[in-house]
Design a protein around this motif. Structure first.
Motif, PDB file in Angstrom:
ATOM      1  N   CYS A  16      -2.706  -2.843  -8.023  1.00 50.53           N
ATOM      2  CA  CYS A  16      -3.535  -1.962  -7.196  1.00 50.53           C
ATOM      3  C   CYS A  16      -5.001  -2.372  -7.197  1.00 50.53           C
ATOM      4  O   CYS A  16      -5.723  -2.074  -6.245  1.00 50.53           O
ATOM      5  CB  CYS A  16      -3.384  -0.513  -7.643  1.00 50.53           C
ATOM      6  SG  CYS A  16      -1.815   0.202  -7.108  1.00 50.53           S
ATOM      7  N   MET A  17      -5.418  -3.065  -8.237  1.00 52.72           N
ATOM      8  CA  MET A  17      -6.798  -3.537  -8.290  1.00 52.72           C
ATOM      9  C   MET A  17      -7.059  -4.569  -7.183  1.00 52.72           C
ATOM     10  O   MET A  17      -8.173  -4.707  -6.707  1.00 52.72           O
ATOM     11  CB  MET A  17      -7.059  -4.171  -9.669  1.00 52.72           C
ATOM     12  CG  MET A  17      -8.486  -4.476  -9.960  1.00 52.72           C
ATOM     13  SD  MET A  17      -8.756  -4.937 -11.692  1.00 52.72           S
ATOM     14  CE  MET A  17      -7.450  -6.086 -12.027  1.00 52.72           C
ATOM     15  N   GLY A  18      -6.001  -5.261  -6.741  1.00 51.51           N
ATOM     16  CA  GLY A  18      -6.185  -6.333  -5.771  1.00 51.51           C
ATOM     17  C   GLY A  18      -5.678  -6.037  -4.370  1.00 51.51           C
ATOM     18  O   GLY A  18      -5.607  -6.945  -3.544  1.00 51.51           O
ATOM     19  N   ILE A  19      -5.317  -4.769  -4.076  1.00 49.94           N
ATOM     20  CA  ILE A  19      -4.831  -4.463  -2.727  1.00 49.94           C
ATOM     21  C   ILE A  19      -5.673  -3.359  -2.100  1.00 49.94           C
ATOM     22  O   ILE A  19      -6.344  -2.603  -2.804  1.00 49.94           O
ATOM     23  CB  ILE A  19      -3.326  -4.083  -2.720  1.00 49.94           C
ATOM     24  CG1 ILE A  19      -3.059  -2.803  -3.508  1.00 49.94           C
ATOM     25  CG2 ILE A  19      -2.473  -5.227  -3.223  1.00 49.94           C
ATOM     26  CD1 ILE A  19      -1.604  -2.349  -3.466  1.00 49.94           C
ATOM     27  N   PHE A  20      -5.638  -3.298  -0.778  1.00 48.51           N
ATOM     28  CA  PHE A  20      -6.386  -2.263  -0.071  1.00 48.51           C
ATOM     29  C   PHE A  20      -5.812  -0.889  -0.390  1.00 48.51           C
ATOM     30  O   PHE A  20      -4.621  -0.736  -0.652  1.00 48.51           O
ATOM     31  CB  PHE A  20      -6.332  -2.498   1.440  1.00 48.51           C
ATOM     32  CG  PHE A  20      -7.104  -3.708   1.884  1.00 48.51           C
ATOM     33  CD1 PHE A  20      -8.464  -3.820   1.630  1.00 48.51           C
ATOM     34  CD2 PHE A  20      -6.470  -4.729   2.563  1.00 48.51           C
ATOM     35  CE1 PHE A  20      -9.180  -4.929   2.044  1.00 48.51           C
ATOM     36  CE2 PHE A  20      -7.178  -5.848   2.983  1.00 48.51           C
ATOM     37  CZ  PHE A  20      -8.533  -5.951   2.721  1.00 48.51           C
ATOM     38  N   GLU A  21      -6.687   0.094  -0.311  1.00 47.45           N
ATOM     39  CA  GLU A  21      -6.299   1.478  -0.613  1.00 47.45           C
ATOM     40  C   GLU A  21      -5.106   1.918   0.235  1.00 47.45           C
ATOM     41  O   GLU A  21      -4.198   2.575  -0.252  1.00 47.45           O
ATOM     42  CB  GLU A  21      -7.501   2.402  -0.364  1.00 47.45           C
ATOM     43  CG  GLU A  21      -7.343   3.782  -0.919  1.00 47.45           C
ATOM     44  CD  GLU A  21      -7.305   3.832  -2.442  1.00 47.45           C
ATOM     45  OE1 GLU A  21      -6.571   4.693  -2.969  1.00 47.45           O
ATOM     46  OE2 GLU A  21      -7.985   3.025  -3.102  1.00 47.45           O
ATOM     47  N   ARG A  22      -5.095   1.542   1.497  1.00 46.21           N
ATOM     48  CA  ARG A  22      -4.023   1.977   2.398  1.00 46.21           C
ATOM     49  C   ARG A  22      -2.664   1.391   2.040  1.00 46.21           C
ATOM     50  O   ARG A  22      -1.641   1.882   2.503  1.00 46.21           O
ATOM     51  CB  ARG A  22      -4.382   1.654   3.850  1.00 46.21           C
ATOM     52  CG  ARG A  22      -4.423   0.175   4.164  1.00 46.21           C
ATOM     53  CD  ARG A  22      -4.749  -0.036   5.649  1.00 46.21           C
ATOM     54  NE  ARG A  22      -4.735  -1.436   5.983  1.00 46.21           N
ATOM     55  CZ  ARG A  22      -5.803  -2.179   6.181  1.00 46.21           C
ATOM     56  NH1 ARG A  22      -7.007  -1.636   6.078  1.00 46.21           N
ATOM     57  NH2 ARG A  22      -5.701  -3.440   6.495  1.00 46.21           N
ATOM     58  N   HIS A  23      -2.628   0.366   1.200  1.00 47.94           N
ATOM     59  CA  HIS A  23      -1.366  -0.247   0.817  1.00 47.94           C
ATOM     60  C   HIS A  23      -0.867   0.218  -0.550  1.00 47.94           C
ATOM     61  O   HIS A  23       0.255  -0.116  -0.946  1.00 47.94           O
ATOM     62  CB  HIS A  23      -1.483  -1.772   0.831  1.00 47.94           C
ATOM     63  CG  HIS A  23      -1.731  -2.321   2.199  1.00 47.94           C
ATOM     64  ND1 HIS A  23      -2.595  -3.368   2.418  1.00 47.94           N
ATOM     65  CD2 HIS A  23      -1.257  -1.950   3.416  1.00 47.94           C
ATOM     66  CE1 HIS A  23      -2.631  -3.632   3.715  1.00 47.94           C
ATOM     67  NE2 HIS A  23      -1.827  -2.777   4.336  1.00 47.94           N
ATOM     68  N   LYS A  24      -1.664   0.987  -1.259  1.00 44.89           N
ATOM     69  CA  LYS A  24      -1.281   1.412  -2.614  1.00 44.89           C
ATOM     70  C   LYS A  24      -0.079   2.348  -2.603  1.00 44.89           C
ATOM     71  O   LYS A  24       0.813   2.209  -3.441  1.00 44.89           O
ATOM     72  CB  LYS A  24      -2.470   2.053  -3.325  1.00 44.89           C
ATOM     73  CG  LYS A  24      -3.529   1.037  -3.687  1.00 44.89           C
ATOM     74  CD  LYS A  24      -4.721   1.659  -4.372  1.00 44.89           C
ATOM     75  CE  LYS A  24      -5.765   0.568  -4.648  1.00 44.89           C
ATOM     76  NZ  LYS A  24      -6.955   1.108  -5.277  1.00 44.89           N
ATOM     77  N   LEU A  25      -0.037   3.282  -1.685  1.00 45.00           N
ATOM     78  CA  LEU A  25       1.098   4.192  -1.620  1.00 45.00           C
ATOM     79  C   LEU A  25       2.370   3.432  -1.242  1.00 45.00           C
ATOM     80  O   LEU A  25       3.436   3.677  -1.812  1.00 45.00           O
ATOM     81  CB  LEU A  25       0.830   5.324  -0.623  1.00 45.00           C
ATOM     82  CG  LEU A  25       1.892   6.405  -0.540  1.00 45.00           C
ATOM     83  CD1 LEU A  25       2.104   7.074  -1.904  1.00 45.00           C
ATOM     84  CD2 LEU A  25       1.507   7.450   0.501  1.00 45.00           C
ATOM     85  N   LEU A  26       2.241   2.505  -0.333  1.00 49.17           N
ATOM     86  CA  LEU A  26       3.379   1.677   0.058  1.00 49.17           C
ATOM     87  C   LEU A  26       3.891   0.869  -1.137  1.00 49.17           C
ATOM     88  O   LEU A  26       5.102   0.782  -1.369  1.00 49.17           O
ATOM     89  CB  LEU A  26       2.983   0.741   1.202  1.00 49.17           C
ATOM     90  CG  LEU A  26       4.071  -0.172   1.744  1.00 49.17           C
ATOM     91  CD1 LEU A  26       5.218   0.638   2.336  1.00 49.17           C
ATOM     92  CD2 LEU A  26       3.486  -1.101   2.797  1.00 49.17           C
ATOM     93  N   PHE A  27       2.970   0.300  -1.909  1.00 48.16           N
ATOM     94  CA  PHE A  27       3.371  -0.449  -3.097  1.00 48.16           C
ATOM     95  C   PHE A  27       4.051   0.473  -4.107  1.00 48.16           C
ATOM     96  O   PHE A  27       5.084   0.107  -4.689  1.00 48.16           O
ATOM     97  CB  PHE A  27       2.175  -1.148  -3.748  1.00 48.16           C
ATOM     98  CG  PHE A  27       2.499  -1.785  -5.058  1.00 48.16           C
ATOM     99  CD1 PHE A  27       3.389  -2.843  -5.131  1.00 48.16           C
ATOM    100  CD2 PHE A  27       1.951  -1.306  -6.235  1.00 48.16           C
ATOM    101  CE1 PHE A  27       3.719  -3.426  -6.357  1.00 48.16           C
ATOM    102  CE2 PHE A  27       2.267  -1.881  -7.451  1.00 48.16           C
ATOM    103  CZ  PHE A  27       3.153  -2.946  -7.516  1.00 48.16           C
TER     104      PHE A  27
END
Length: 194
Positions: free
Chosen positions: A84-95
């Motif tokens: 999560c430190m390396g991805i956009f906020e909008r992709h965190k829930l998807l991850f």
């Protein structure tokens, strides 16, 4: 003596297989992010460094079952934080969703038919035979209900109940938070959280 030592090593290695399995699942969840964006490409060596950190930082315990639990929890949290430190906020829930479903699937706890319905709805190209009973139900929604009623015995009467108790279902449908409102006809007690 060497044979006894080899047997003990094998036994110990077997006990740690669930941790290795979780590690594998987490790696593939993380590496699957490249399907969203090419910049989310992670290396195996980077993952192994995070994996080693989690192994060192996990709370020790003399009871192996507790130690394994601590390792899995620490590894999952560390990997999640690292990714999560390396991805956009909008992709965190998807991850988070991808990681969770992969873990459930890896342990045989994900019911494929229900998951497919959740992801795709009713993909059938066939026309609905049963007419839509109320204008507040969309055609795709009614089509989804036709498939949903086949997923579990407790749902087999769902469409008939909606037809027969339309006012109650319409009230529930229009509720501000239907997920927190009891479903009509006792369906809240008939189904699980899925």
């Amino acid at each position: 003596e060497g044979r006894v030592t080899a047997e003990e090593i094998d036994k110990t290695r077997e006990q740690y297989q669930p941790v290795a399995k979780r590690g594998s699942i987490l790696y593939f969840a993380m590496s699957g992010l490249v399907a969203i964006s090419e910049m989310y490409e992670y290396s195996l060596s980077g993952y192994l460094a995070v994996f080693d950190t989690a192994l060192r930082e996990a709370k020790p315990d003399k009871i192996i079952k507790h130690r394994l639990h601590n390792l899995e929890q620490k590894m999952t949290q560390t990997m999640y934080d690292y990714t999560c430190m390396g991805i956009f906020e909008r992709h965190k829930l998807l991850f988070s969703f991808q990681m969770t479903t992969m873990i459930l699937d890896g342990y045989g706890e994900l019911i494929a038919r229900e998951f497919d319905f959740y992801m795709k709805g009713n993909p059938s190209l066939d026309k609905i035979k049963d007419p839509i009973p109320y204008p507040w139900i969309s055609e795709p929604g009614w089509k989804d209900l036709q498939l949903l009623k086949t997923l579990h015995d407790n749902l087999s009467g769902l469409c008939e109940d909606i037809k027969n108790y339309g006012d109650a279902w319409h009230t529930w449908y229009n509720a501000e938070m239907p997920e927190a409102t009891p479903m009509p006809n006792g369906y809240s007690d008939k189904v699980d959280l899925f």
